[in-house]
Design a protein around this motif. Structure first.
Motif, mmCIF file in Angstrom:
data_model
loop_
_atom_site.group_PDB
_atom_site.id
_atom_site.type_symbol
_atom_site.label_atom_id
_atom_site.label_comp_id
_atom_site.label_asym_id
_atom_site.label_seq_id
_atom_site.Cartn_x
_atom_site.Cartn_y
_atom_site.Cartn_z
ATOM 1 N N GLY A 108 84.648 -5.311 -68.323
ATOM 2 C CA GLY A 108 83.627 -6.150 -67.720
ATOM 3 C C GLY A 108 82.705 -6.780 -68.735
ATOM 4 O O GLY A 108 82.921 -6.717 -69.947
ATOM 5 N N LYS A 109 81.632 -7.398 -68.222
ATOM 6 C CA LYS A 109 80.760 -8.211 -69.069
ATOM 7 C C LYS A 109 79.320 -7.721 -69.126
ATOM 8 O O LYS A 109 78.508 -8.267 -69.863
ATOM 9 C CB LYS A 109 80.776 -9.657 -68.581
ATOM 10 C CG LYS A 109 82.140 -10.331 -68.681
ATOM 11 C CD LYS A 109 82.084 -11.752 -68.172
ATOM 12 C CE LYS A 109 83.407 -12.483 -68.430
ATOM 13 N NZ LYS A 109 84.517 -11.852 -67.708
ATOM 14 N N ASN A 110 78.967 -6.723 -68.328
ATOM 15 C CA ASN A 110 77.583 -6.254 -68.319
ATOM 16 C C ASN A 110 77.544 -4.800 -67.854
ATOM 17 O O ASN A 110 78.572 -4.209 -67.508
ATOM 18 C CB ASN A 110 76.715 -7.146 -67.415
ATOM 19 C CG ASN A 110 77.283 -7.274 -66.025
ATOM 20 O OD1 ASN A 110 77.529 -6.279 -65.339
ATOM 21 N ND2 ASN A 110 77.510 -8.516 -65.580
ATOM 22 N N VAL B 215 89.120 -4.387 -59.412
ATOM 23 C CA VAL B 215 87.828 -3.860 -58.979
ATOM 24 C C VAL B 215 86.678 -4.761 -59.443
ATOM 25 O O VAL B 215 85.635 -4.830 -58.794
ATOM 26 C CB VAL B 215 87.647 -2.402 -59.451
ATOM 27 C CG1 VAL B 215 87.362 -2.327 -60.951
ATOM 28 C CG2 VAL B 215 86.547 -1.714 -58.653
ATOM 29 N N LEU B 216 86.867 -5.482 -60.555
ATOM 30 C CA LEU B 216 85.857 -6.430 -61.024
ATOM 31 C C LEU B 216 86.029 -7.815 -60.428
ATOM 32 O O LEU B 216 85.247 -8.716 -60.723
ATOM 33 C CB LEU B 216 85.885 -6.523 -62.559
ATOM 34 C CG LEU B 216 85.446 -5.281 -63.323
ATOM 35 C CD1 LEU B 216 85.595 -5.507 -64.827
ATOM 36 C CD2 LEU B 216 84.006 -4.900 -62.991
ATOM 37 N N GLY B 217 87.052 -7.998 -59.612
ATOM 38 C CA GLY B 217 87.333 -9.311 -59.034
ATOM 39 C C GLY B 217 88.563 -9.904 -59.681
ATOM 40 O O GLY B 217 89.680 -9.417 -59.503
ATOM 41 N N ASP C 233 79.063 -4.052 -64.424
ATOM 42 C CA ASP C 233 80.525 -4.017 -64.480
ATOM 43 C C ASP C 233 81.000 -2.683 -65.047
ATOM 44 O O ASP C 233 81.923 -2.054 -64.510
ATOM 45 C CB ASP C 233 81.049 -5.142 -65.378
ATOM 46 C CG ASP C 233 80.966 -6.510 -64.738
ATOM 47 O OD1 ASP C 233 80.616 -6.598 -63.542
ATOM 48 O OD2 ASP C 233 81.242 -7.500 -65.445
ATOM 49 N N GLU C 234 80.383 -2.262 -66.136
ATOM 50 C CA GLU C 234 80.796 -1.015 -66.779
ATOM 51 C C GLU C 234 80.617 0.180 -65.840
ATOM 52 O O GLU C 234 81.481 1.060 -65.784
ATOM 53 C CB GLU C 234 80.001 -0.802 -68.067
ATOM 54 C CG GLU C 234 80.354 -1.789 -69.172
ATOM 55 C CD GLU C 234 79.542 -1.564 -70.430
ATOM 56 O OE1 GLU C 234 78.717 -0.622 -70.452
ATOM 57 O OE2 GLU C 234 79.733 -2.329 -71.399
ATOM 58 N N HIS C 235 79.513 0.193 -65.113
ATOM 59 C CA HIS C 235 79.281 1.298 -64.180
ATOM 60 C C HIS C 235 80.343 1.311 -63.084
ATOM 61 O O HIS C 235 80.832 2.379 -62.683
ATOM 62 C CB HIS C 235 77.885 1.203 -63.567
ATOM 63 C CG HIS C 235 77.594 2.306 -62.610
ATOM 64 N ND1 HIS C 235 77.737 2.168 -61.234
ATOM 65 C CD2 HIS C 235 77.216 3.601 -62.817
ATOM 66 C CE1 HIS C 235 77.438 3.316 -60.649
ATOM 67 N NE2 HIS C 235 77.118 4.195 -61.568
ATOM 68 N N LEU C 236 80.689 0.137 -62.589
ATOM 69 C CA LEU C 236 81.709 0.041 -61.548
ATOM 70 C C LEU C 236 83.061 0.531 -62.071
ATOM 71 O O LEU C 236 83.758 1.301 -61.405
ATOM 72 C CB LEU C 236 81.809 -1.400 -61.054
ATOM 73 C CG LEU C 236 82.777 -1.686 -59.908
ATOM 74 C CD1 LEU C 236 82.470 -0.813 -58.692
ATOM 75 C CD2 LEU C 236 82.726 -3.171 -59.542
#
Length: 210
Positions: free
Chosen positions: A95-97, A156-158, A100-103
């Motif tokens: 991810g980018k932020n 999961v991130l899209g 995102d990382e938590h998800l």
């Protein structure tokens, strides 16, 4: 920086069980998808204690597999930390932020929860397999499906794949579930991952070797 010019992935040789089984495959899928040159080394159960003790004596503290060994001889252990390390070095799959990382971390953690139940009820207590399929598997599928419904896309991130997607996907294949057995978002995840060029090439090569 971690030297990824060539990587050795170490995991267990399960004997009669296919080589794509277990947590080592989560890392294998990421390496294949990223196009990282690597060697997959499978250790027989009877040989592993000696190797483990030699590694611990040389400063490798975990004493567990999977492990990646980099071109400069460094060893890194534990499934999700390895995936996170590779992703940060590659600048993708995470991810980018911070959201995102938590998800990604959350879904990876839930996939590991599922793996513990799978390993216990499929290998250690095979007589519990049917109960596992009827009770545990639907629970884990429904919980992960809720995460995959949070964003619009197959991952999961899209639209961006992450290392957690490989862990979710591999749990589905370890359980030998088909898209028809899955809720909609997870079925889409399976189809999309298997269409990724490097994964499709790997799966074709792997199926011929079995």
């Amino acid at each position: 920086m971690v030297d990824l010019s060539h990587v050795k992935l170490h995991y267990f040789d399960f004997g009669n069980v296919p080589t794509d089984c277990g947590r080592g495959e989560n890392i294998k899928l990421l390496l294949e998808d990223a196009g990282i040159s690597h060697e997959y080394i499978l250790h027989k159960w009877q040989d592993w204690p000696k190797v483990r003790d030699e590694w611990i004596a040389s400063g490798y503290t975990a004493g567990s597999l999977p492990v990646i060994e980099t071109a400069d001889g460094k060893r890194y252990s534990c499934t999700t930390p390895i995936a996170r390390l590779l992703s940060r070095q590659l600048g993708k799959y995470y991810g980018k932020n911070i959201d995102d990382e938590h998800l990604v971390d959350s879904v990876a953690d839930l996939a590991q929860d599922w793996y513990y139940r799978f390993a216990f009820d499929s290998w250690l207590r095979p007589d519990n397999r049917e109960k596992h399929l009827q009770e545990d598997v639907p629970f884990h599928l429904q919980r992960l499906e809720r995460y995959y419904e949070l964003r619009d896309g197959p991952y999961v991130l899209g639209s961006e794949i992450s290392f957690a997607d490989f862990q979710t996907y591999h749990m589905i294949t370890d359980e030998k579930l088909k898209p028809k057995d899955l809720p909609p978002r997870l079925a889409a995840l399976v189809r999309t991952i298997e269409e990724r060029p490097n994964i499709a090439k790997y799966m074709k090569k792997w199926s011929k070797s079995q």
